[in-house]
Design a protein around this motif. Structure first.
Motif, PDB file in Angstrom:
ATOM      1  N   GLN A   6      -1.298  -5.815  -2.664  1.00 50.43           N
ATOM      2  CA  GLN A   6      -0.743  -4.899  -3.659  1.00 50.43           C
ATOM      3  C   GLN A   6       0.363  -4.106  -2.965  1.00 50.43           C
ATOM      4  OE1 GLN A   6      -3.388  -1.814  -5.147  1.00 50.43           O
ATOM      5  NE2 GLN A   6      -2.530  -2.034  -7.197  1.00 50.43           N
ATOM      6  N   ARG A   7       1.607  -4.315  -3.409  1.00 53.89           N
ATOM      7  CA  ARG A   7       2.766  -3.725  -2.734  1.00 53.89           C
ATOM      8  C   ARG A   7       3.340  -2.584  -3.569  1.00 53.89           C
ATOM      9  NH1 ARG A   7       5.583  -7.544   1.085  1.00 53.89           N
ATOM     10  NH2 ARG A   7       4.070  -9.200   1.483  1.00 53.89           N
ATOM     11  N   TYR A   8       3.657  -1.507  -2.891  1.00 51.98           N
ATOM     12  CA  TYR A   8       4.313  -0.359  -3.519  1.00 51.98           C
ATOM     13  C   TYR A   8       5.787  -0.370  -3.064  1.00 51.98           C
ATOM     14  CZ  TYR A   8      -0.563   1.012  -3.986  1.00 51.98           C
ATOM     15  OH  TYR A   8      -1.917   1.026  -4.263  1.00 51.98           O
ATOM     16  N   GLU A   9       6.690  -0.735  -3.966  1.00 53.83           N
ATOM     17  CA  GLU A   9       8.105  -0.874  -3.623  1.00 53.83           C
ATOM     18  C   GLU A   9       8.864   0.424  -3.917  1.00 53.83           C
ATOM     19  OE1 GLU A   9       9.660  -4.216  -5.672  1.00 53.83           O
ATOM     20  OE2 GLU A   9       8.384  -5.678  -4.622  1.00 53.83           O
ATOM     21  N   LEU A  10       9.936   0.617  -3.114  1.00 53.75           N
ATOM     22  CA  LEU A  10      10.768   1.802  -3.285  1.00 53.75           C
ATOM     23  C   LEU A  10      11.622   1.697  -4.544  1.00 53.75           C
ATOM     24  CD1 LEU A  10      11.993   2.338   0.379  1.00 53.75           C
ATOM     25  CD2 LEU A  10      10.657   3.956  -0.972  1.00 53.75           C
ATOM     26  N   GLU A  55      -7.152  -0.717   3.194  1.00 54.00           N
ATOM     27  CA  GLU A  55      -7.810  -1.730   2.363  1.00 54.00           C
ATOM     28  C   GLU A  55      -8.718  -1.024   1.362  1.00 54.00           C
ATOM     29  OE1 GLU A  55      -9.895  -4.210   5.070  1.00 54.00           O
ATOM     30  OE2 GLU A  55      -8.140  -5.402   5.614  1.00 54.00           O
ATOM     31  N   GLN A  56      -8.841  -1.601   0.193  1.00 59.14           N
ATOM     32  CA  GLN A  56      -9.637  -1.016  -0.876  1.00 59.14           C
ATOM     33  C   GLN A  56     -10.450  -2.116  -1.552  1.00 59.14           C
ATOM     34  OE1 GLN A  56      -7.295   1.197  -3.639  1.00 59.14           O
ATOM     35  NE2 GLN A  56      -9.044   2.013  -4.758  1.00 59.14           N
ATOM     36  N   LEU A  57     -11.718  -1.852  -1.765  1.00 61.39           N
ATOM     37  CA  LEU A  57     -12.615  -2.843  -2.360  1.00 61.39           C
ATOM     38  C   LEU A  57     -12.612  -2.698  -3.869  1.00 61.39           C
ATOM     39  CD1 LEU A  57     -14.693  -5.065  -1.524  1.00 61.39           C
ATOM     40  CD2 LEU A  57     -16.463  -3.319  -1.769  1.00 61.39           C
ATOM     41  N   GLU A  58     -12.448  -3.804  -4.568  1.00 61.69           N
ATOM     42  CA  GLU A  58     -12.500  -3.843  -6.025  1.00 61.69           C
ATOM     43  C   GLU A  58     -13.547  -4.865  -6.448  1.00 61.69           C
ATOM     44  OE1 GLU A  58     -11.058  -1.907  -8.064  1.00 61.69           O
ATOM     45  OE2 GLU A  58      -9.458  -0.962  -6.900  1.00 61.69           O
ATOM     46  N   VAL A  59     -14.016  -4.755  -7.681  1.00 65.84           N
ATOM     47  CA  VAL A  59     -15.046  -5.658  -8.176  1.00 65.84           C
ATOM     48  C   VAL A  59     -14.495  -6.477  -9.336  1.00 65.84           C
ATOM     49  CG1 VAL A  59     -15.991  -3.953  -9.782  1.00 65.84           C
ATOM     50  CG2 VAL A  59     -17.443  -5.813  -9.000  1.00 65.84           C
TER      51      VAL A  59
END
Length: 573
Positions: free
Chosen positions: A144-148, A172-176
């Motif tokens: 998951q990229r956060y672009e300028l 890192e983030q855990l999702e279900v």
């Protein structure tokens, strides 16, 4: 009355008056005698009434005391601590166990004891602190990229060739992902050949033989079994969970499938029980379960038989009553030690079957004295609980030993304490009141003393039947959710599937992975290869389905318990 003047008549009058006086005296004596008898009878009657009233008051007082004790024990079981721990710093050493050991040990036993590893003082526990959470590599990953935004870039950096543009990992983030259902369209390859005689030869590919006929596959069967018999979810909750995933399966359909699956796995479940019956020491227990009937509910029973370490299977049975014929049916053909509580069905087997030696649970014996101690601590209850604590501490010290080493250790260290405890019980029994609760605890052990000393005959016999209580607790965890079984067939279905899931729990196996493989392979597995589907054998071929977190958790918990007990022993020394 005119007195006569004649002497003879005076004498006659005197005689008459004397006779009347004598009659009057006799009447008075008779009346006095009758009065005394009536008074005595009345006094006797009143004394009898008083004695009867005193006896009634004593009985009522005893009833009140018993009800108060039962109420206190009930409140303790409902709201108090579950652990039966005896902690009394003021009276830790009630007798010199070192002198008792030295007096009873022979030189050979001392050499055997010295061969056992000495217990080291416990180390002070330190917290490892918070550590960075590392997610397993086998979990799927996505970026998951956060672009300028171009408007946020300073003008001097927009077209500057020396400005470097890159993505920096910030965490890192855990999702279900919710459970997903899929439809598998099955096709069978067919070759057809038209022959000159107007017949067609057809050859079709082989299809796997299903364990039961249904519109779902082994993964759904395994999922439903795991939800109901491992996670203890009632059918209606599973119905709602599946409905949120896009397809609802009625609870009646689920139960019908479970019944058919239980019939399909019966050979495997029977094989597990056959192996469990080969145990040197078999532990049994039971628990009540409500069973629906026409217009009422019955009390059925779920029985568990726990094999030893060489035959590690927890097997369940269901009956609609608790008659002693039930365990006799389960244990037909068994020879060895039977460890259980004081239920008459088990004790009857130990008396009638020469091949079965009944062993009693010391935890149940301690529970009787613990109840007396809870109702009113006395010197006698402290002494009894101190004996129990010494024995269980010694058992904890040889827990990691082999059966042979454990037997030698028990003969050297535990046997003298058991003999001293027996003498103390015999000494205390005549001193107790007939209806005293402590007398009941003493008689509970003395009446079964031979079975209580069985653990001194073999190192394979545990001191307590806690393993069976833990086993029977597994299905009871969900009893408040599923409430009852619908009929005897439903109880038998639950018993067979609990056998599979609880044995998986014992070996820390993922029940879904195990059941999915068993449901798929069982129809085509020949009888001589059936042992490969036993949980302890299956996990050797599929080690990836071992729940390592639970294994490590059990190891850490056992280590902490040993450290706590060792610290207590060193503090008391």
């Amino acid at each position: 009355m005119t007195l006569p003047h004649d002497m003879d008549r005076c004498h006659a009058l005197i005689k008459q008056l004397r006779a009347q006086l004598q009659v009057t005296r006799q009447q008075l004596e008779e009346m006095k005698s009758i009065g005394l008898q009536e008074a005595a009878a009345r006094i006797s009657h009143l004394e009898a009434l008083l004695a009867e009233n005193q006896e009634t008051i004593a009985d009522q007082q005893q009833t009140i005391t018993t009800l108060r004790e039962d109420n206190a024990l009930l409140k303790r079981s409902l709201f108090g601590p579950r652990r039966e721990r005896f902690e009394d710093p003021a009276q830790v050493l009630l007798f010199d166990d070192q002198a008792l050991e030295a007096a009873s040990q022979s030189p050979d036993e001392r050499r055997q004891e010295s061969a056992l590893p000495e217990e080291q003082p416990p180390q002070k526990r330190t917290s490892p602190g918070r550590r960075r959470r590392v997610f397993p590599d086998f979990l799927p990953r996505e970026e998951q990229r956060y672009e300028l935004d171009e408007a946020d870039i300073p003008e001097e950096m927009r077209d500057n060739p020396h400005a470097r543009r890159f993505f920096k990992k910030i965490g890192e983030q855990l999702e279900v992902v919710p459970m997903q259902l899929k439809v598998v369209e099955r096709y069978q390859e067919v070759i057809a050949l038209d022959q000159p005689n107007e017949t067609t030869a057809v050859v079709s590919a082989r299809r796997p033989t299903p364990l039961i006929q249904s519109f779902v596959g082994p993964s759904v069967w395994a999922y439903l079994t795991t939800c109901r018999f491992a996670d203890h979810l009632p059918y209606y909750r599973v119905e709602d969970i599946l409905g949120r995933s896009g397809f609802r399966i009625d609870r009646s359909t689920q139960w019908r499938w479970m019944r058919k699956l239980a019939r399909g796995v019966t050979p495997l479940v029977d094989l597990m029980w056959e192996h469990a019956l080969l145990s040197t020491c078999l532990t049994m227990d039971e628990t009540p379960v409500k069973e629906l009937a026409i217009g009422k509910t019955l009390t059925g029973y779920l029985w568990t038989g726990v094999g030893d370490a060489n035959h590690p299977y927890d097997c369940f049975f269901y009956t609609s009553d608790r008659r002693s014929i039930r365990p006799e049916t389960f244990l037909s053909g068994y020879e060895g030690y039977l460890l259980s509580d004081a239920y008459v069905g088990y004790e009857r087997i130990g008396k009638l079957w020469s091949g079965v030696l009944k062993a009693s649970c010391w935890a149940h014996g301690r529970r009787k004295f613990d109840e007396c101690h809870h109702l009113g601590a006395t010197e006698k209850t402290r002494t009894a609980l101190a004996y129990f604590r010494q024995l269980f501490d010694l058992e904890d010290m040889c827990k990691q030993c082999s059966d042979e080493e454990r037997l030698a250790f028990r003969q050297a260290r535990s046997k003298p304490i058991v003999e001293a405890f027996h003498e103390w019980l015999l000494e205390q029994r005549p001193r107790q009141l007939p209806k005293a609760k402590l007398l009941g605890a003493i008689n509970y052990m003395l009446n079964r003393w031979e079975s209580f000393t069985r653990f001194l005959e073999s190192g394979a016999i545990p001191m307590s039947s806690n393993c069976a209580e833990r086993s029977v607790k597994f299905p009871i965890l969900g009893r408040k959710a599923w409430l009852f079984v619908g009929n005897p067939q439903a109880g038998e279905t639950a018993a067979k599937l609990f056998t599979l899931t609880k044995t998986c729990n014992r070996h820390r196996i993922d029940p879904f992975a195990y059941l999915q493989d068993v449901y798929a392979r069982l129809p085509t597995t020949p009888p001589d290869e059936l042992p490969t589907l036993l949980p302890d054998q299956w996990i050797k071929e599929h080690p990836q389905h071992l729940i390592q977190e639970r294994v490590q958790e059990a190891i850490d918990r056992a280590a902490r318990a040993r450290e706590t007990r060792a610290a207590r022993r060193h503090a008391a020394a």
